[in-house]
Design a protein around this motif. Sequence first.
Motif, PDB file in Angstrom:
ATOM      1  N   TRP A  19      37.375 -31.162  59.404  1.00 34.72           N
ATOM      2  CA  TRP A  19      37.680 -31.441  60.473  1.00 34.72           C
ATOM      3  C   TRP A  19      37.560 -33.066  60.989  1.00 34.72           C
ATOM      4  CZ3 TRP A  19      35.388 -33.555  65.158  1.00 34.72           C
ATOM      5  CH2 TRP A  19      36.219 -32.896  66.346  1.00 34.72           C
ATOM      6  N   ILE A 325      35.947 -42.181  58.986  1.00 41.00           N
ATOM      7  CA  ILE A 325      36.502 -42.394  60.529  1.00 41.00           C
ATOM      8  C   ILE A 325      37.845 -41.893  60.530  1.00 41.00           C
ATOM      9  CG2 ILE A 325      37.401 -44.372  61.969  1.00 41.00           C
ATOM     10  CD1 ILE A 325      35.261 -46.160  60.831  1.00 41.00           C
ATOM     11  N   ASP A 327      40.979 -40.219  62.630  1.00 40.79           N
ATOM     12  CA  ASP A 327      41.641 -40.137  63.961  1.00 40.79           C
ATOM     13  C   ASP A 327      43.121 -39.547  63.874  1.00 40.79           C
ATOM     14  OD1 ASP A 327      42.066 -41.174  66.718  1.00 40.79           O
ATOM     15  OD2 ASP A 327      43.977 -42.103  66.026  1.00 40.79           O
ATOM     16  N   LYS A 328      43.135 -38.400  64.836  1.00 36.36           N
ATOM     17  CA  LYS A 328      44.439 -37.887  65.023  1.00 36.36           C
ATOM     18  C   LYS A 328      44.782 -37.813  66.401  1.00 36.36           C
ATOM     19  CE  LYS A 328      43.836 -33.223  64.879  1.00 36.36           C
ATOM     20  NZ  LYS A 328      43.941 -31.763  64.212  1.00 36.36           N
ATOM     21  N   GLU A 330      44.603 -35.633  68.671  1.00 37.33           N
ATOM     22  CA  GLU A 330      43.723 -34.897  69.856  1.00 37.33           C
ATOM     23  C   GLU A 330      42.196 -35.163  69.655  1.00 37.33           C
ATOM     24  OE1 GLU A 330      46.570 -33.563  67.703  1.00 37.33           O
ATOM     25  OE2 GLU A 330      45.035 -32.024  67.471  1.00 37.33           O
ATOM     26  N   ALA A 331      41.969 -35.750  68.364  1.00 34.76           N
ATOM     27  CA  ALA A 331      40.565 -36.091  68.270  1.00 34.76           C
ATOM     28  C   ALA A 331      40.034 -37.183  67.419  1.00 34.76           C
ATOM     29  CB  ALA A 331      39.963 -34.581  67.552  1.00 34.76           C
ATOM     30  N   LEU A 332      39.077 -37.883  67.529  1.00 36.96           N
ATOM     31  CA  LEU A 332      38.532 -38.885  66.789  1.00 36.96           C
ATOM     32  C   LEU A 332      37.158 -38.660  66.439  1.00 36.96           C
ATOM     33  CD1 LEU A 332      38.518 -42.040  66.050  1.00 36.96           C
ATOM     34  CD2 LEU A 332      37.761 -42.469  68.343  1.00 36.96           C
ATOM     35  N   LEU A 333      36.727 -38.726  64.947  1.00 39.86           N
ATOM     36  CA  LEU A 333      35.624 -38.560  64.472  1.00 39.86           C
ATOM     37  C   LEU A 333      35.181 -39.915  64.052  1.00 39.86           C
ATOM     38  CD1 LEU A 333      33.739 -36.588  63.577  1.00 39.86           C
ATOM     39  CD2 LEU A 333      34.682 -36.464  61.360  1.00 39.86           C
ATOM     40  N   ILE A 334      33.805 -40.432  64.459  1.00 42.27           N
ATOM     41  CA  ILE A 334      33.194 -41.578  63.879  1.00 42.27           C
ATOM     42  C   ILE A 334      32.104 -41.105  63.096  1.00 42.27           C
ATOM     43  CG2 ILE A 334      32.549 -43.805  64.021  1.00 42.27           C
ATOM     44  CD1 ILE A 334      34.386 -44.005  66.220  1.00 42.27           C
ATOM     45  N   TYR A 335      31.731 -40.679  61.905  1.00 43.96           N
ATOM     46  CA  TYR A 335      30.500 -39.820  61.578  1.00 43.96           C
ATOM     47  C   TYR A 335      29.892 -40.647  60.269  1.00 43.96           C
ATOM     48  CZ  TYR A 335      28.029 -35.617  61.983  1.00 43.96           C
ATOM     49  OH  TYR A 335      26.811 -34.732  62.403  1.00 43.96           O
ATOM     50  N   VAL A 346      28.948 -29.812  64.027  1.00 47.17           N
ATOM     51  CA  VAL A 346      29.520 -30.370  64.990  1.00 47.17           C
ATOM     52  C   VAL A 346      30.647 -29.454  65.825  1.00 47.17           C
ATOM     53  CG1 VAL A 346      31.270 -32.247  65.698  1.00 47.17           C
ATOM     54  CG2 VAL A 346      29.261 -32.664  64.375  1.00 47.17           C
ATOM     55  N   LEU A 350      30.735 -28.510  69.636  1.00 44.26           N
ATOM     56  CA  LEU A 350      31.735 -28.714  70.405  1.00 44.26           C
ATOM     57  C   LEU A 350      32.080 -27.329  71.174  1.00 44.26           C
ATOM     58  CD1 LEU A 350      34.189 -30.803  68.473  1.00 44.26           C
ATOM     59  CD2 LEU A 350      32.913 -31.506  70.344  1.00 44.26           C
ATOM     60  N   PHE A 358      37.604 -25.607  68.840  1.00 43.82           N
ATOM     61  CA  PHE A 358      38.410 -26.738  68.267  1.00 43.82           C
ATOM     62  C   PHE A 358      38.679 -26.856  66.794  1.00 43.82           C
ATOM     63  CE2 PHE A 358      36.171 -28.049  72.262  1.00 43.82           C
ATOM     64  CZ  PHE A 358      37.214 -28.808  72.780  1.00 43.82           C
TER      65      PHE A 358
END
Lengths: 359, 359
Positions: A19, A325, A327-328, A330-335, A346, A350, A358
């Motif tokens: 994800w 990192i 990004d798409k 609908e969603a951005l993950l910085i983990y 996560v 959510l 999600f």
Amino acid sequence: MNKNHYAILMAGGVGSRFWPVSTKAFPKQFHDMLGTGETLIQKTFSRLSKVIPEENIFILTNELYNDLVFKQLPNLTKRQVVLEPALRNTAPCILYASLKIQKENPDALVIVAPSDHWIEDEDTFVKNVQQSFDFCSKHNALMTLGIQPTFPNTGYGYIEYDALSNESIKSVKQFKEKPDYETAKMFLSKGNFLWNAGIFMWHVNSVIDSYRKLQPKLYSLFEEGIDTYNTELEGNFIEENYMKAENISVDNAIMETSNNVFVIPAEFDWNDLGTWVSLYDKLDSDHDNNAIINAKSLVSNSKGNIIRTNKGKLVVIDGVNDYIIVDKDEALLIYPKEKEQNIKVVLQSLKQKFGENFE
Amino acid sequence: MNKNHYAILMAGGVGSRFWPVSTKAFPKQFHDMLGTGETLIQKTFSRLSKVIPEENIFILTNELYNDLVFKQLPNLTKRQVVLEPALRNTAPCILYASLKIQKENPDALVIVAPSDHWIEDEDTFVKNVQQSFDFCSKHNALMTLGIQPTFPNTGYGYIEYDALSNESIKSVKQFKEKPDYETAKMFLSKGNFLWNAGIFMWHVNSVIDSYRKLQPKLYSLFEEGIDTYNTELEGNFIEENYMKAENISVDNAIMETSNNVFVIPAEFDWNDLGTWVSLYDKLDSDHDNNAIINAKSLVSNSKGNIIRTNKGKLVVIDGVNDYIIVDKDEALLIYPKEKEQNIKVVLQSLKQKFGENFE
């Protein structure tokens, strides 16, 4: 190419550790995770087609992914796409597909393989599969392809083989579930333990015999529909009966308790692309060890990141190290990479926070 | 409301320090930077309309932004939108707009104000403007609204006023260009220095008189078109002559050398929203001091960030502190707050690397 060669490509998984790229609606195997221009299922199909006639490659997937499968593999016929009407582990669908194949060709030699793994050296893969098929055509054997472990990974099952064997194909002593770290270290030190990659090969009669002996209830359930398979009546039968099947893996159902299990240690490099970090290991990276997929990027004072966006998105990053990192739309993950096992958690958080799913 | 009250709203800037949200094609003043539901120009227009009849508020902007202006302020008439055909500093366009207003109403009292600043306490703003207009209607004065400095900011010009004055409206001794840090500290310690916020008020005749005396060349250029202003011939005249105007600010052109400049110390809080960090100061933030605009977020182990996305985008962040994280469709910025002054340099680097202008 040998018309008796068949493949069952497992393409029903969700891959939630990837994800936000991989989601229930659009799982990992349908993404170009490596940025090569081909999705994982396309790469796997093309690899298998070097040893299996294309028309004998069956895709085993969930009804949800029927459209994705035909979109990405447009030359498939309906006959080749076997749909599970309910989410079950691997044992029921492998038995069901095997019975269909046996009815079509009782001489079939079958490989069962995940659709979302990375194998670069296709020639050696083909060689190992061919060796296994040869063996299975002469012996009543359930074969697996085992991966030489490179570190004490606690995320895989292990296969213990006969340490005294000098053959290239070895008799399996035991299947071992995912071990703890100390046990995994012990396995590695012994030298006769391989990772279970979920790749199986057998004569179709051998595997069905095993189900009959070891899983009589499951066998009866699917054997009852044999007259309908490969006919117009099949859909109704499966719709009615599939959900009655026990939710059990093929490992638990037959491999762990059979005494005719053999393993061939794979001679090719393999990666299950199971997490962002294992994917990262297979990507090209720049001189700062940043692996960047699809983005137009300006990355400064940053090392060891995996960065993935939509094609051509501009990304400016400064002072970030060892991060995932992604990004798409609908969603951005910085983990942090080191916490990647938490991505499943996560998704739970959510869901709790926003009352939406999600995945 | 007093029909002699007029406003010139300056809306031609680009705001490149707010990249990637603010771009040349869609600058800051047309964005809802604060997540309030209104864009900055809409908020500014509505604030001014408390002391200026709406039909007397003129928007001074670049031809590029004509459509954006009418979209965001749909009740405007063409008469109210004054377009610069070329990019010039503030002196030419303020003179041009002033001549048009003088021709329409020789009794006009005019406020010139930026369209992209933050002022929360609108009643006090109105009170200070009203005081200034009263003063300008009785005296030949060029007035400014000065901001009480809160720290030795080197990014603003300063206004030194007569320290001995007990009046609420004070005579200005000098305009000071942006100082170095030591000088700024000295200004603050003296107590009679205010920030120049670019807000000016005057009788239309006073400002035009100043141009005539202090910028005779500029004055002649625009005075020559007087017969065409507010007629169909105006467009042609401006198209031909505007680019001949000197590229000079109103501060340099008249304020710094006039001897009839006065200042009223603003009694309201003000923020020029000049950078991400100054914007951050005006946003609500959570208990970890993260200011989050538009995103649905799950932010863990992270403090002091400003996070802005498209409406409703899901953002998951772990272990990031004091960062500017801005995402839009075409670009993603992950940048340390303390380096925000470099964002302009980043735009140069992007241009060099990709041969495209991303502003």
